[in-house]
Scaffold this active site. Structure first.
Site, mmCIF file in Angstrom:
data_model
loop_
_atom_site.group_PDB
_atom_site.id
_atom_site.type_symbol
_atom_site.label_atom_id
_atom_site.label_comp_id
_atom_site.label_asym_id
_atom_site.label_seq_id
_atom_site.Cartn_x
_atom_site.Cartn_y
_atom_site.Cartn_z
ATOM 1 N N LYS A 279 21.353 -3.394 -16.546
ATOM 2 C CA LYS A 279 22.739 -3.028 -16.842
ATOM 3 C C LYS A 279 23.440 -4.162 -17.587
ATOM 4 C CE LYS A 279 22.717 1.095 -15.034
ATOM 5 N NZ LYS A 279 23.321 1.498 -13.764
ATOM 6 N N ARG A 314 15.718 1.533 -8.226
ATOM 7 C CA ARG A 314 15.405 2.279 -9.443
ATOM 8 C C ARG A 314 15.348 1.277 -10.589
ATOM 9 N NH1 ARG A 314 18.129 4.880 -13.719
ATOM 10 N NH2 ARG A 314 17.152 6.857 -14.382
#
Length: 337
Positions: A279, A314
């Protein structure tokens, strides 16, 4: 106002008398941080918790899609899209995607998460027919290539139905089953496990000045409300995983506030998934303009999450994360597991 209970998780070979196991996993705790919107946080012994809160935190989580949560689990990201933020286009060819999935299985991934619609900031909605055309050949190829759990990353009932028919066994929805009103009834009718995630707004608009009263408690309340609503339409709590939605309608400061107190989400009474891999905030803090340059930072966040007892990670960088988890567990326990 209501109290929220965050276990102060510990891991290691020296476990004091009176410590209780967190959610049937690898962590334990003796104390809990009590949070409240109207007062400052305080720490109390676990023995002083209300009985219902203690039972919720300590009850072993039921297996989901055949996976138990007595150890950390890894979900490998497989984006069959041309425009995902980190790996868009890399697996757009179904044969390439299947080969990548088989490679992840060879190093021990627990589940493959196949998606056909980018949910990067600013992404537009993809028609269901396009999404189906992207994911079904990949799922069929993975199912034909051998055993292994597969999830479908979608907001749409038609896509979920096609993916389940092709061999997917879990629905992972970034909209927490609010985007398509037909999705929750479909999952309930099929008895499908689901992952519900918090997002503020849709991908096209979510990063336009997101604001919260208290990001940690607001996200917690949203997930608690969604779990209750999904139970009301027939989805059993034992089939639900919760994801706080790092990066989905959140600033860097919001993300860090969630990461610092991740263990709060165990009070939901379901397994918790963290999807922080590659991210933007990882690149901002640690450097790394391109997604693939953020693997070290992604692994650091993943291991920090394990210190909170988070059950599911994840990730994009599957082999590296699995190796890191093996060394983390050995170092924390003093033995090879």
């Amino acid at each position: 106002m209501s109290d929220y209970h965050r276990p102060l998780v510990q891991i290691g070979p020296a476990r004091p008398e009176g410590a209780v196991t967190l959610a049937g996993g690898w962590g334990w705790f003796t104390h809990v941080e009590v949070l409240n919107r109207a007062s400052a946080p305080r720490v109390i012994p676990a023995a002083e918790l209300p009985q219902v809160a203690l039972e919720t935190l300590t009850a072993p989580r039921a297996p989901v899609a055949g996976l138990s949560f007595d150890r950390p689990r890894v979900m490998g990201i497989l984006n069959a899209t041309p425009d995902s933020f980190s790996d868009g286009g890399r697996h757009a060819d179904p044969q390439v995607a299947v080969a990548a999935g088989v490679a992840m299985r060879s190093v021990g991934v627990d589940m493959l998460d196949v998606g056909g619609e980018s949910t990067r900031p600013g992404a537009e909605t993809v028609p269901a027919a396009v999404e189906i055309a992207r994911v079904v050949p990949v799922i069929e190829g993975l199912r034909a290539s051998g055993p292994g759990a597969i999830s479908i990353d979608t907001r749409k009932a038609a896509v979920a139905e096609a993916a389940v028919a092709a061999g997917a066994g879990l629905v992972n929805d970034v909209a927490a089953l609010t985007f398509d009103p037909a999705l929750a009834p479909f999952c309930a009718a099929r008895g499908l496990p689901i992952c519900v995630m918090h997002a503020k707004g849709d991908p096209a608009t979510m990063q336009r000045d997101p604001r919260y009263d208290d990001v940690l408690l607001d996200v917690y309340d949203y997930l608690a409300e969604r779990i209750a609503a999904l139970e009301a339409v027939g989805i059993e709590r034992r089939n639900i995983i919760a994801d706080p939605g790092i990066g989905f309608g959140k600033t860097l400061e919001h993300n860090l506030a969630l990461l610092a107190r991740l263990s709060l989400f165990h009070s939901l009474g379901v397994p918790v998934l963290l999807g922080a891999s590659r991210k933007r905030f990882i690149g901002t803090i640690g450097g790394g303009e391109a997604g693939e340059d953020r693997a070290p930072g992604s692994i650091a966040v993943a291991l920090a999450a394990l210190n909170h007892g988070i059950q599911f990670l994840r990730v994009h960088d599957v082999a590296q994360t699995i190796q890191a988890i093996a060394l983390y567990r050995a170092a924390m326990t003093g033995k090879q597991i």
